[in-house]
Design an enzyme around this catalytic site. Structure first.
Site, PDB file in Angstrom:
ATOM      1  N   ASN A 143       0.840  -1.189   0.000  1.00 51.02           N
ATOM      2  CA  ASN A 143       0.000   0.000   0.000  1.00 51.02           C
ATOM      3  C   ASN A 143       0.875   1.238   0.000  1.00 51.02           C
ATOM      4  O   ASN A 143       1.983   1.235   0.526  1.00 51.02           O
ATOM      5  CB  ASN A 143      -0.932   0.027   1.218  1.00 51.02           C
TER       6      ASN A 143
ATOM      7  N   LEU B 217      -0.571   8.244   4.562  1.00 49.08           N
ATOM      8  CA  LEU B 217      -1.083   8.890   5.781  1.00 49.08           C
ATOM      9  C   LEU B 217      -2.231   9.851   5.504  1.00 49.08           C
ATOM     10  O   LEU B 217      -2.349  10.904   6.118  1.00 49.08           O
ATOM     11  CB  LEU B 217       0.048   9.609   6.545  1.00 49.08           C
TER      12      LEU B 217
ATOM     13  N   CYS C 172       6.443   4.991   9.131  1.00 44.63           N
ATOM     14  CA  CYS C 172       5.648   4.852   7.905  1.00 44.63           C
ATOM     15  C   CYS C 172       6.562   4.992   6.698  1.00 44.63           C
ATOM     16  O   CYS C 172       7.253   6.005   6.566  1.00 44.63           O
ATOM     17  CB  CYS C 172       4.553   5.899   7.832  1.00 44.63           C
TER      18      CYS C 172
ATOM     19  N   LYS D 281       6.418   2.880  17.262  1.00 41.02           N
ATOM     20  CA  LYS D 281       6.235   1.852  16.237  1.00 41.02           C
ATOM     21  C   LYS D 281       7.457   1.811  15.335  1.00 41.02           C
ATOM     22  O   LYS D 281       7.835   2.822  14.738  1.00 41.02           O
ATOM     23  CB  LYS D 281       4.968   2.115  15.417  1.00 41.02           C
TER      24      LYS D 281
ATOM     25  N   ASN E 246       6.128  -2.183  11.541  1.00 32.85           N
ATOM     26  CA  ASN E 246       5.460  -1.489  10.447  1.00 32.85           C
ATOM     27  C   ASN E 246       5.728  -2.288   9.168  1.00 32.85           C
ATOM     28  O   ASN E 246       6.368  -3.336   9.199  1.00 32.85           O
ATOM     29  CB  ASN E 246       5.992  -0.049  10.329  1.00 32.85           C
TER      30      ASN E 246
ATOM     31  N   GLY F 264       1.180  -9.516   9.918  1.00 25.21           N
ATOM     32  CA  GLY F 264       0.717 -10.747   9.281  1.00 25.21           C
ATOM     33  C   GLY F 264      -0.131 -11.665  10.121  1.00 25.21           C
ATOM     34  O   GLY F 264      -0.268 -12.841   9.794  1.00 25.21           O
TER      35      GLY F 264
END
Lengths: 303, 318
Positions: free
Chosen positions: B69, B73, B133, B170, B197, B255
């Protein structure tokens, strides 16, 4: 060893959407497409024309995680087997190939109905319904609903060739008139749906165009509508991962009532949009850009 | 009945199950399928200070047992998030982990301040700081790729967040040594770590022979990345046991699709588990996986989930 579990099911009060293990009770070829009928309790009762369902491919160990979305062709809330939902599937890849090869009795985890339906006019006006390829799937049900309200309904079916048309016979049953165009002239008149629209709009005095199909065709419907001072309601076929509004992959730029362009999810704010709200200029070469004036767009030079 | 309750850096949660940021929007959509107040916590989509349009489409490509993807954000900005989304989550009684993002360390801090000073702060179980991210224009803005950048973000966020609301950092698995980043953020004041992430990937459209994603690169998620998540959790958990990283709870993500998957992450050292991409396949997955996890623990004769956290480091079940 942990036992295998099927995918979940859900039917929360007030949600107006369900997740069910649907059963295939009929699967028949229709041109190059496959017409599937599924027993899907709860979906048929809630659905309206223009809404869609999202089908999972296989069970919780399937390597294909993303749901495939299909506009609902028809529903029968009181079938002999319980409520049924019909969809039309085209082979696009391994996921859709698996769906269209399912035998009767097979199970499909289905979520629906999803998205906003086609808005129907208050007055009994003339309407032109245009489907590109199997994009025509939801239009016959829509035609029935419109004619019950006293609308004059014309259906236009267009495709590259005869075998890619869907619903020619059904159109003759559901509409007051059917016009067919094919790119190669193998059925109906040779050319595009946009070639026949101006005459049809003028002759019937249509107030609304409804359309479903590829983006280029929808744009041509919007342009024809604009030239005649009427509205096009178009159902888009954007790629979606979930269909329920959580993945943010199916966005497209659409103006809101105040004129501000936002990247909106076609699964929850669509799939039906007013043609004059869609930023057609953003669709370029199979991609959709973020217009510079969209809310939250990167500043020029920052991208 | 298996006791599934967990202690997340001082915050008691009735269940280890959470959504994963960016995989459940901000709750309303998933609440049509499951009661999100039954989750240990609902994790919101990363929010920045101002509205973000996200990236062009296609933003998604299915890959074997996963997906790429490049959403970028997309979000309403923190003001609208607080008034519309956090207010709603608060109204239904959800426990919320608010995921925050920023282009600078001070933006992260400003977003955190707005959240914890809002009238709905009582719903906030934790702040998850998304320093990893991959869908940003400049790879240099992935703070979690570099210890000093990570340290600065957590330090500034820590100054804004009152005691009692833990800060989770994260982390990205796309680094040379994840234990080095983990040590930096815990030393800066993070009370817990969320791992992992997505991993950066590219898919080529087989017909056009160009990148499938309009943004070229995207984040890989789904069952395909689970062994990477288990590895990252294992490495950091081992480093904590060896005293190289101060010991804090780990929230596992990556996952998870079944109860057995969740159990893998727990045994490797995770205290709680997030379900992300699997929710696109099955929106009931965050709760379904919790039920399957309880069944799996019961079948193994385990009474308390806490008894299996990190058990793989101790030779496993005896």
């Amino acid at each position: 060893m942990t036992p295998s579990h099927p995918l979940g099911t859900a039917a929360r009060e007030g949600a107006r959407v369900v997740q069910v293990d649907a059963e295939v009770i009929r699967s028949a070829p229709a041109g190059i497409y496959q017409h599937l009928t599924l027993v899907a309790p709860g979906i048929a009762e809630l659905a309206r024309p223009g809404q869609f369902v999202a089908a999972a491919i296989g069970d919780e160990h399937s390597s294909m995680l993303l749901r495939r979305s299909f506009s609902i062709h028809r529903v029968s809330p009181q079938g002999a087997y319980g409520g049924t939902v019909e969809i039309v599937v085209a082979a696009h890849g391994p996921g859709t190939e698996q769906l269209l090869a399912l035998p009767t009795g097979a199970r499909v985890n289905l979520i629906g109905p999803l998205g906003r339906p086609f808005p129907v006019p208050q007055e009994p006006v003339a309407c032109v319904l245009v489907g590109g390829g199997y994009g025509s799937a939801p239009l016959f049900w829509l035609a029935d609903v419109l004619r019950e309200r006293g609308c004059h309904v014309e259906i236009v079916l267009g495709a590259a060739s005869r075998d890619r048309l869907f619903g020619v016979l059904e159109g003759r049953r559901s509409a007051d008139g059917v016009t067919i165009t094919t790119d190669d002239g193998s059925e109906g008149s040779k050319g595009w749906v946009s070639d026949v629209l101006p005459e049809l709009i003028t002759r019937t005095g249509a107030s609304v165009i409804y359309g479903c199909g590829p983006m280029g065709m929808l744009r041509s419907l919007h342009e024809a509508a604009q030239e005649h001072g009427i509205v096009a309601q178009v159902a888009v076929e954007e790629a979606m991962a979930c269909g329920i509004g959580i993945c943010m992959t199916c966005v497209m730029p659409v103006r809101d009532a105040t004129g501000t362009t936002k990247m909106v999810r076609s699964c929850v704010e669509g799939p039906v949009f007013r043609g004059d709200r869609v930023r057609w200029d953003a669709f370029v070469d199979g991609r959709c850009l973020v217009p510079d004036d969209a809310l939250g767009a990167p500043e020029a030079g920052a991208r | 009945m298996v006791d599934l309750s967990v202690d997340l850096a001082g915050v008691p949660l009735p269940s280890p199950m959470m959504t994963a940021s960016g995989c459940a929007a901000n709750g309303r959509e998933m609440h049509r399928f499951i009661d999100i107040t039954e989750l240990g916590a609902f994790v919101t989509k990363s929010v920045k200070a101002a509205p973000v349009s996200g990236r062009p489409t296609p933003r998604m490509a299915e890959t074997d047992s996963g997906m790429l993807n490049s959403i970028g954000l997309q979000g309403p900005g923190v003001a609208a998030f607080v008034e519309e989304d956090l207010a709603w989550l608060h109204s239904i009684g959800a426990r919320v982990v608010v995921s925050i993002a920023g282009g600078t360390a001070s933006e992260f801090a400003a977003v955190a301040r707005r959240v914890v000073r809002s009238p709905y702060a009582s719903a906030v179980a934790a702040i998850e700081v998304n320093i990893s991210c991959p869908n940003v224009a400049n790879r240099g803005l992935v703070f979690a790729c570099e210890p000093s950048g990570s340290h600065k973000v957590i330090t500034l966020v820590r100054e804004e967040v009152p005691r009692g609301i833990p800060i989770l950092a994260k982390l990205s698995p796309d680094v040379t040594d994840i234990t080095e980043i983990a040590a930096a953020v815990v030393k800066a004041g993070a009370h817990g770590l969320t791992m992992i992430n997505t991993l950066l990937g590219v898919a080529i459209d087989p017909v056009r022979l160009r990148p499938h994603l309009a943004a070229t690169t995207g984040g890989l998620s789904g069952p395909a990345v689970r062994p990477v998540a288990v590895r990252a959790i294992w490495q950091v958990s081992a480093a904590m046991r060896e005293g190289r990283v101060p010991a804090v709870p780990i929230v596992g993500a990556g996952g998870v699709r079944t109860g057995a998957d969740a159990l893998e992450l727990l045994a490797a050292g995770a205290t709680a588990v997030q379900v992300g991409t699997a929710a696109f396949n099955d929106p009931t997955a965050p709760l379904r996986v919790g039920r399957e996890l309880a069944d799996a623990l019961d079948a193994l004769g385990v009474d308390r989930l806490a008894d299996v956290v990190g058990i793989a480091h101790e030779g496993g079940l005896r």
